[in-house]
Design a protein around this motif. Structure first.
Motif, mmCIF file in Angstrom:
data_model
loop_
_atom_site.group_PDB
_atom_site.id
_atom_site.type_symbol
_atom_site.label_atom_id
_atom_site.label_comp_id
_atom_site.label_asym_id
_atom_site.label_seq_id
_atom_site.Cartn_x
_atom_site.Cartn_y
_atom_site.Cartn_z
ATOM 1 N N ASN A 40 0.807 -1.219 0.000
ATOM 2 C CA ASN A 40 0.000 0.000 0.000
ATOM 3 C C ASN A 40 0.839 1.266 0.000
ATOM 4 O O ASN A 40 0.312 2.361 0.218
ATOM 5 C CB ASN A 40 -0.948 0.015 1.202
ATOM 6 N N LEU A 41 2.142 1.128 -0.231
ATOM 7 C CA LEU A 41 3.031 2.289 -0.284
ATOM 8 C C LEU A 41 3.642 2.443 -1.666
ATOM 9 O O LEU A 41 3.905 1.456 -2.357
ATOM 10 C CB LEU A 41 4.158 2.154 0.748
ATOM 11 N N ILE A 42 3.874 3.682 -2.035
ATOM 12 C CA ILE A 42 4.663 4.009 -3.221
ATOM 13 C C ILE A 42 5.958 4.650 -2.739
ATOM 14 O O ILE A 42 5.925 5.643 -2.002
ATOM 15 C CB ILE A 42 3.910 4.965 -4.157
ATOM 16 N N THR A 43 7.082 4.088 -3.120
ATOM 17 C CA THR A 43 8.383 4.561 -2.652
ATOM 18 C C THR A 43 9.273 4.884 -3.848
ATOM 19 O O THR A 43 9.352 4.108 -4.797
ATOM 20 C CB THR A 43 9.067 3.493 -1.772
ATOM 21 N N THR A 44 9.923 6.036 -3.774
ATOM 22 C CA THR A 44 10.870 6.429 -4.804
ATOM 23 C C THR A 44 12.236 6.674 -4.170
ATOM 24 O O THR A 44 12.331 7.045 -3.003
ATOM 25 C CB THR A 44 10.412 7.698 -5.537
ATOM 26 N N GLU A 45 13.266 6.460 -4.960
ATOM 27 C CA GLU A 45 14.641 6.684 -4.509
ATOM 28 C C GLU A 45 15.052 8.101 -4.912
ATOM 29 O O GLU A 45 15.044 8.448 -6.092
ATOM 30 C CB GLU A 45 15.559 5.646 -5.155
ATOM 31 N N LEU A 46 15.398 8.909 -3.922
ATOM 32 C CA LEU A 46 15.640 10.319 -4.170
ATOM 33 C C LEU A 46 17.109 10.634 -4.410
ATOM 34 O O LEU A 46 17.452 11.417 -5.284
ATOM 35 C CB LEU A 46 15.124 11.143 -2.982
#
Length: 318
Positions: A166-172
């Motif tokens: 249920n999470l959207i994660t991006t690498e910054l």
């Protein structure tokens, strides 16, 4: 379906029961749900019993002391997620109206980002957005994930990638693990440090059940016996405090390096490098509001422009 004795049809749930069910699903245990909602485990257990009594069927199976959600619980959870997000949205709107409509940004992060990255981003963000309130909590990964999933936080910034559908994660951006030494230590004469050089040193480190400890074990598994901590802590900031007292050396993440924190200490790169990343996460079901996205844009600028310069300056210091 596991039917409860004497029940033939379900009754409606109230918001408190929905909140408790959601907390149990997110945390996976009654005790953890109690800590999250600031009530006792017996209180959570009583509410769960009342939920199952109202519904007429069991939501969890108990096996070897652990809770396992039933098929019915998993289906209900999909709907409860949107309900909980709506409740949190209502509370934030009410808080914003009390603050004359300036808005609220709720952020949680790994503790290292609270040293200067998030304060620096907050200072610039608030200067450009007067009236907006910031609610910030530095948390370990075990507490960070439930805060985000429960809708108590708009965004989460972490060193390690949260794993949840249920999470959207991006690498910054990326950083690295570095070695922190007391001033005058024999290894301070080295420009870079190989892990094997740490043999025989008193290490201030982390247990393997922590994300940073797990990362070190993954990259340095053959040296596991060398890297077993003599002093075990939970964060890089605490590790640096022990090193400052001369009780050992530490391997820490580069995100919390500041002139103040590193005063009296020497920092050296590890080679081969052990990379770390900045991960930004938000709910897949309820995306962050525009004001939270604006805060994230400011944070991203700090991370990409100021963080590399700060890290390089500290690493080059004698």
């Amino acid at each position: 379906m596991s039917q409860l004795p004497g029940k033939v049809r379900s009754a409606p749930l109230n918001l408190r029961q929905i909140e408790v069910f959601h907390a149990i699903m997110i945390t996976g245990s009654l005790s953890a749900a109690g800590r999250l909602l600031h009530v006792t485990q017996p209180a959570i257990s009583r509410v769960l019993a009342s939920i199952e009594l109202r519904l007429g069927y069991a939501l969890f199976e108990r096996f070897k002391g652990r809770l396992h959600p039933t098929k019915e619980a998993r289906k209900l959870f999909q709907e409860v997620e949107s309900i909980q997000a709506g409740v949190n949205r209502l509370n934030d709107m009410a808080a914003g109206l009390a603050g004359h409509g300036g808005g609220l940004v709720s952020v949680v992060s790994s503790p290292s980002f609270g040293e200067w990255l998030i304060p620096a981003a907050t200072a610039k963000f608030c200067a450009r957005n007067p009236g907006v309130r910031i609610r910030y909590r530095p948390l370990g990964m075990d507490a960070l994930l439930p805060q985000l999933l429960l809708g108590y936080a708009d965004i989460a910034i972490s060193i390690f990638k949260p794993e949840h559908p249920n999470l959207i994660t991006t690498e910054l951006a990326h950083g690295e693990i570095v070695c922190v030494l007391p001033a005058g230590h024999r290894l301070a004469r080295e420009s870079v440090i190989a892990p094997a050089m740490l043999a025989g040193e008193m290490l201030v480190g982390y247990s393997r059940d922590t994300p940073l400890g797990e990362t070190l074990f993954e990259h340095l598994d053959p040296l596991g016996h060398i890297l077993t901590p003599a002093i075990e802590v939970r964060s890089s900031q605490t590790a640096c405090s022990f090193v400052r007292q001369g009780v050992g050396i530490a391997l820490v993440d580069s995100y919390g390096l500041t002139d103040a924190l590193m005063h009296g200490l020497v920092v050296r790169r590890i080679e081969p490098a052990i990379p770390l990343f900045v991960h930004v996460s938000h709910s897949r079901i309820e995306p962050p509001p525009s004001i939270a996205k604006a805060f994230l844009t400011q944070f991203s600028q700090i991370v990409k422009k100021e963080l590399p310069a700060m890290t390089q300056a500290i690493l080059q210091r004698a």
